[in-house]
Design an enzyme around this catalytic site. Structure first.
Site, PDB file in Angstrom:
ATOM      1  N   ASP A   9       0.882  -1.154   0.000  1.00 16.08           N
ATOM      2  CA  ASP A   9       0.000   0.000   0.000  1.00 16.08           C
ATOM      3  C   ASP A   9       0.932   1.220   0.000  1.00 16.08           C
ATOM      4  O   ASP A   9       2.154   1.088   0.127  1.00 16.08           O
ATOM      5  CB  ASP A   9      -0.889  -0.046   1.258  1.00 16.08           C
ATOM      6  N   ASP A  11      -0.040   5.152   1.220  1.00 18.76           N
ATOM      7  CA  ASP A  11      -0.227   6.060   2.358  1.00 18.76           C
ATOM      8  C   ASP A  11      -0.180   5.297   3.680  1.00 18.76           C
ATOM      9  O   ASP A  11      -0.802   4.243   3.830  1.00 18.76           O
ATOM     10  CB  ASP A  11      -1.565   6.791   2.247  1.00 18.76           C
ATOM     11  N   ASP A 101      -5.068   3.508  -3.169  1.00 22.42           N
ATOM     12  CA  ASP A 101      -6.194   4.374  -3.498  1.00 22.42           C
ATOM     13  C   ASP A 101      -5.790   5.843  -3.448  1.00 22.42           C
ATOM     14  O   ASP A 101      -6.651   6.718  -3.330  1.00 22.42           O
ATOM     15  CB  ASP A 101      -7.363   4.100  -2.537  1.00 22.42           C
TER      16      ASP A 101
END
Length: 241
Positions: A9, A11, A101
């Site tokens: 991922d 962040d 995202d």
């Protein structure tokens, strides 16, 4: 080391904070963001829609440019031992990828600044472009005209589907290591097999979800709290010498 794909991922995983928050606070958009956020969910703000455009229009009214945003992003905190872990894993032949995202411009700008963009073979995130008025526009990773059918993920991105696509391109005995922190990382965690590993950040939503649903998770779990611990665990899993 052939046969291992490491999926990060972005962040609060590769970088310590949140890239959207960094831009909002450092570019002086906090008050406007709070006005919009009072009636809308986070994903409705930091994407391609009217509300993100509102933030970009405000920056443009202040005569701030895309280069100003890029300079702001260079301030993102990236622990030196996470940089070392990325470089070491790539050096021994692991396939490094990102599923996030966040968005293409933010991620690529930060990784390039820290000299590790080239370590990743693929980045799966919301695509970006600069329009004719010089504004940054963000599109959804999954086309909103069709539903991905996953009730665990936001409409714009199902990370689990991306894991399935990556696995389909690999050999049968290929192993995965997934590293993340948030609620959106639970779906891809459920796609992992017994020979795989998941590394949730301690005291973050992914860790809490795994601990509350242990019977659903097949992969071996290794919690980490900071860059030093992440590097130590990851180095052991890929047997970096």
């Amino acid at each position: 080391m052939a046969g291992i794909t490491i999926v990060f991922d972005f962040d609060r995983t590769i970088i310590d904070g949140d890239s959207d928050n960094l831009v909002v606070t450092q570019m002086g958009l906090t008050n406007l963001f709070n006005e919009l956020y009072s009636s809308l969910p986070w994903n409705s703000l930091m994407d391609r829609n009217l509300h993100f455009d509102t933030l970009m229009v405000e920056l443009q009214s202040q005569e701030r440019t895309i280069e100003d945003i890029a300079e702001c992003l260079k301030g993102a905190a990236l622990h030196p031992q996470i940089i070392a872990a990325i470089r070491s894993a790539e050096a021994v032949g692991c396939d490094l990828r990102i599923i996030s995202d966040a968005n293409q411009f933010f991620i690529e700008t930060i990784l390039k600044h820290h000299g590790v963009l080239g370590c990743f073979s693929k980045i799966y995130t919301n695509p970006t472009f600069v329009d004719g008025k010089g504004r940054l526009r963000i599109l959804p990773f999954h086309d909103n005209s069709t539903s991905h059918g996953c009730n665990l993920c936001p409409s714009n991105m199902c990370k689990g589907l991306v894991i399935d696509q990556i696995r389909a391109s690999k050999s049968v005995n290929h192993k995965f290591i997934y590293i993340g922190d948030g609620r959106g990382d639970f779906c891809p965690t459920l796609r992992l097999e017994e020979e795989d590993h998941v590394m949730p950040r301690k005291l973050y939503p992914l860790s809490e979800r795994i601990n509350s649903n242990q019977t659903l998770v097949k992969a071996k779990t290794h919690e980490w709290s900071d860059g030093k611990e992440l590097e130590k665990i990851l180095s052991g899993l890929v047997d970096v010498k």
